[in-house]
Scaffold this active site. Sequence first.
Site, PDB file in Angstrom:
ATOM      1  CE  LYS A  11      -3.714  -2.142   2.708  1.00  0.00           C
ATOM      2  NZ  LYS A  11      -4.512  -2.046   3.960  1.00  0.00           N
ATOM      3  CG  HIS A  29      -3.020   6.025   4.856  1.00  0.00           C
ATOM      4  ND1 HIS A  29      -3.388   6.948   5.816  1.00  0.00           N
ATOM      5  CD2 HIS A  29      -4.141   5.756   4.141  1.00  0.00           C
ATOM      6  CE1 HIS A  29      -4.677   7.209   5.689  1.00  0.00           C
ATOM      7  NE2 HIS A  29      -5.158   6.503   4.681  1.00  0.00           N
ATOM      8  CG  HIS A  57       1.451   4.509   8.263  1.00  0.00           C
ATOM      9  ND1 HIS A  57       1.524   3.566   9.272  1.00  0.00           N
ATOM     10  CD2 HIS A  57       0.586   4.020   7.351  1.00  0.00           C
ATOM     11  CE1 HIS A  57       0.741   2.544   8.967  1.00  0.00           C
ATOM     12  NE2 HIS A  57       0.166   2.787   7.808  1.00  0.00           N
TER      13      HIS A  57
END
Length: 609
Positions: free
Chosen positions: A169, A172, A175
């Site tokens: 992924k 994001h 994070h």
Amino acid sequence: MPLTLDTDEVQPPAALITAPLPARGRKRAAGGLGGGKLLPGAKVSRVLDLPQEKLIKSISAIAVSKKRAAVGFQLFVGSVVENGRELSSHDLQAQTQRLLDQLKCDAVVSEINGGRGIVNFKINQELLAKTVVQQVSKDGSEYGFKSELLSSLPRGKMLVEFSSPNVAKRFHVGHLRSTIIGNFIANLMEALGNEVTRLNYLGDWGMQFGLLGAGFQQFGCEEKLKTNPLQHLFEVYVQVNRVAEKDESVQKAAQEFLRRLEGGDPQALSMWQHFRALSIEEYDRVYKRLGVYFDEYSGESFFQDKSQDILKLLESKGLLLKSVKGTGVVDLSEKGDSSSYATVVRSDGTSLYITRDLAAAVDRMEKYHCERMIYVTDKSQENHFQHLFQILRIMGYSWAECCRHVPFGLVQGMKTRRGDVLFLEDVLDEARTRMLENMASAKTTKALDDPHDTAEKVGLAALIIQDFRGPLLSDYRFDWDWALQSRGDTGVFLQYTHARLHSLEEMCSSETSCDFNPACLQDPQALSILQHLLRYDEVLCKSCEDLQPKHIVNYLLTLSHLASVAHQALPVKGSAAEVAQARLQLFKTVRSVLASGMALLGIKPVRKM
């Protein structure tokens, strides 16, 4: 306070001496401003019948304020009463008066007064100026950390787990906080003298990867994976989740893929390894922009096999129970009535996040022999870590007491001009773009060799300072306009102040000399800066104890405001040579402390902007 007055002109007075250090702190805290605290040592010790080292945390530099221009220290009499015995108001005042009657002024202390349980010591201002400036120059980035105040803080091996994005992924934005908070804690603990291991524990296993594996088999495209790997994997993950909500067969396919993966199926493992490698390559690029590095990349996958060993150990100790649903649980209730339990294995035998965390914790202790292990995640995982540490204690691991979860709140309202953002790089790009625009429109902007690099560093400072200003546990609403102000309590203001002071040094480089006349630093603006610098070790101590960056942030912002006022009121250019040299040394001192404090926060100071 980090103050040991040691001059050729003044002999250390009998009433005010530097208290001896505990044996373990002697080497780091040897001598000088950073090496000790100016304590009303011998006499206060005799009057209160206490060892001098007990006074270290009971004396503090007086905080600078608009209403109070005092230069010196305060001794809080009530906090040094032996055995924590509380005093009545009358007894406290009697003890205070006893000290006031017996302590006399001398060449270091020009005035002693007090009341209501406080004794104030006003310091010889010329001696103060000389000692502070010389000590900051001598200690550099270690200034404050050599103080006796920090000598009693534990040091040793420490592991900090932070960031921990999910494999396959894109990074994001959620994070971001874990990454910059963990980086700050690691920086701070290293500066204190700890041996720190920075660990990135990737989310590279579990049902989320089962979904991705099943989803890529249906919706994946190898060409798109080569062109923009994490963006394509993210799109696949979103698509398969959407389909799985309506189609139970997709959920079963995900469970089957996970079972194949945990069973060592070559095709499933090959796909997992490929996605993991692509992810780390992408994350490294983002970490480089953030100025963050890791000593080790780990992940849940490393502990799949070892989690089975944990389950066997739990079972052998009679701690693994079967629930009515067929899952494996550990009873956490004090009375053993199963009113509180943690699930550690699914009914089909596959492991869970907490099982792998248990295995990881045991493995890390065996590998690193840490004195402390810190986990930096959002507050939604507080219950998870309470269960984790509790199970470790039940299993007989006494070192579980040394494990600590540092939780943080959520960021709300983070948007770019295109709308809501999901990915960290979009935020970093937005910060850089907006700073470039602001710099281009500002009349004071200098000609820069690499304006993009400067905008990147200033934009990141803006993000970090807005994040770190309050308690980490609090949610906060992100505001671009506020974060990028150049005159408010912002990262931009810190960078601007540092760049301004650096330019001053360059402009006056021909006048640079370590010698200066401290009598030329007696203006109120100079004394306020010197007094504020005395408090730096107190601020560092607070942050080391509670792992909150807000203490350092607020300290640096105040220092920058004091420097801004002094820069206007105390010109270097055009002043008499002796005055100019003294003021230049003062501003160099401010810039040095500002730079080292910003570095602790994860900010790279700029020299021009």
